[in-house]
Write an enzyme that holds these catalytic residues in place. Structure first.
Site, PDB file in Angstrom:
ATOM      1  N   CYS A 139      41.768  33.137  36.624  1.00  0.00           N
ATOM      2  CA  CYS A 139      43.046  33.453  35.966  1.00  0.00           C
ATOM      3  C   CYS A 139      43.545  34.836  36.373  1.00  0.00           C
ATOM      4  O   CYS A 139      43.110  35.859  35.835  1.00  0.00           O
ATOM      5  CB  CYS A 139      42.869  33.361  34.454  1.00  0.00           C
ATOM      6  N   CYS A 142      45.198  36.805  33.554  1.00  0.00           N
ATOM      7  CA  CYS A 142      44.265  37.415  32.595  1.00  0.00           C
ATOM      8  C   CYS A 142      43.568  38.632  33.213  1.00  0.00           C
ATOM      9  O   CYS A 142      43.407  39.654  32.561  1.00  0.00           O
ATOM     10  CB  CYS A 142      43.154  36.445  32.187  1.00  0.00           C
ATOM     11  N   ASP A 143      43.124  38.507  34.459  1.00  0.00           N
ATOM     12  CA  ASP A 143      42.211  39.500  35.028  1.00  0.00           C
ATOM     13  C   ASP A 143      42.789  40.338  36.166  1.00  0.00           C
ATOM     14  O   ASP A 143      42.149  41.291  36.611  1.00  0.00           O
ATOM     15  CB  ASP A 143      40.946  38.787  35.556  1.00  0.00           C
TER      16      ASP A 143
END
Ligand code: NDP
Length: 323
Positions: A139, A142-143
């Site tokens: 992701c 997200c990261d």
């Protein structure tokens, strides 16, 4: 499923993506008093998306998590009992369907709407598991922030991979896209965006052999499957974007699935092979997989559940009259 606290509902919805929430809005408005159990990721896959530009009703686009918050509020306002939890086990063998939530309590339901969606697939190599959370991710949204100013790689040539690569290209000096064929599966518009991004380097016919690094990712070793030449690309982040697997494992003892694990519905409906159990969204759709199509099938599932219950209640009154 013994000795657990039990509660009975008319309609249990499992999953909280666009399909589950839409099913909840319709079921609640039909007075089925639905209970929706969210699953581990409340809001589903859209929680990991940035701009959603193709969902009708948002002329300026909307962020995925914000859209799911709107869905949730609407489902709640209509009277859905929304609970954070994870269904660990089901039993669809009786007249009332059973589901165990968080291995803690048991729900008995006249109807069940399965809206469990799909999850990211992994390559299945040892270093990917070992370095997960230490440079390996599925992701970018997200990261990606953790790799600002560092070089990264994205595996896959579909829309997800293209989206991830473009997102990372805003943060990272170079994004290496590792594509196993000599063409991409992504839509034309996404391909164009990727190909015209100056800092996205496409590696065609390229497969991942291993990710290197002791504690964190240092590089990826790749193989060109046309020339059979191996090379090493220094990177700090490795993003896997190779598609999804439907979250249907807990249902396969009762419900029919295809060879990839997608639940099978009867033609022109959301009905499964078990009466009173319906399925919507990505758990049954490997073709369209859009938020709007998931929402559409969520609506269908609630209508199918409502009709099933009306019919069941009507039959019960007929039987009572005969007695
Ligand atoms: P896809 O199945 O479309 O693409 C998967 C990609 O990963 C393909 O390029 C595939 O290669 C590659 N791949 C699969 N397995 C491996 C492997 N083991 N090693 C290397 N590469 C591999 O999945 P997506 O998640 O990209 O998209 C799913 C659906 O969601 C699509 O319908 C897509 O259009 C949609 N979507 C739409 C978005 C939007 O509208 N904004 C955003 C994201 C997704 P190959 O082609 O060789 O099989």
């Amino acid at each position: 499923m013994e000795n657990k606290k039990q509660e009975k509902v008319k309609c249990l919805i499992i999953g909280s993506g666009p399909a589950g929430y839409t099913a909840a809005i319709y079921a609640a408005r039909a007075n089925l008093k639905p209970l929706l159990v969210t699953g581990a990721e409340m809001g589903g896959q859209l929680m990991q998306t940035t701009d959603v530009e193709n969902y009708p009703g948002y002329p300026n686009g909307i962020m995925g998590p914000e859209m799911m918050e709107d869905f949730r509020k609407q489902a709640e306002r209509m009277g859905t009992d929304i609970r954070f939890g994870y269904v660990t086990e089901v039993d669809f063998s009786g007249d009332l369907h059973k589901a165990v939530v968080d291995d803690d309590y048991e729900v008995l339901a006249d109807t069940v709407i399965v809206a469990t969606g799909a999850s990211a697939k992994w390559l299945g190599i040892e270093s990917e598991t070992r370095l997960n959370g230490h440079g390996v991710s599925a992701c970018a949204v997200c990261d990606g922030f953790f790799y600002k100013g560092l070089d990264v790689a994205v595996v896959g040539g579909g829309d997800t991979a293209a989206e991830e690569a473009l997102y990372l290209a805003n943060l990272c000096p170079t994004v290496h896209m590792l594509i196993r064929r000599d063409e991409m599966r992504a839509s034309k518009v996404m391909q164009q965006r990727v190909l015209s991004a100056e800092n996205i380097k496409i590696h065609w016919n390229t497969e991942t052999v291993e990710i290197t690094g002791d504690k964190d990712v240092d590089s990826v070793i790749v193989n060109n499957n046309k020339t059979n030449e191996k090379s090493e690309i220094p990177i700090k982040g490795f993003f896997v974007a190779i598609g999804h697997k439907p979250n249907t494992d807990i249902f396969t003892n009762y419900l029919d699935v295809d060879s990839e694990g997608y639940l099978i519905t009867k033609p022109d409906s959301t009905k499964t092979n078990v009466g009173g159990v319906f399925v919507c969204g990505d758990a049954q759709d490997k073709i369209y997989r859009q938020a709007v199509t998931a929402a559409g099938t969520g609506c269908m599932a609630a209508l199918d559940a409502e009709r099933y219950l009306s019919h069941k209640e009507f039959m019960a009154t007929q039987e009572a009259d005969v007695v």
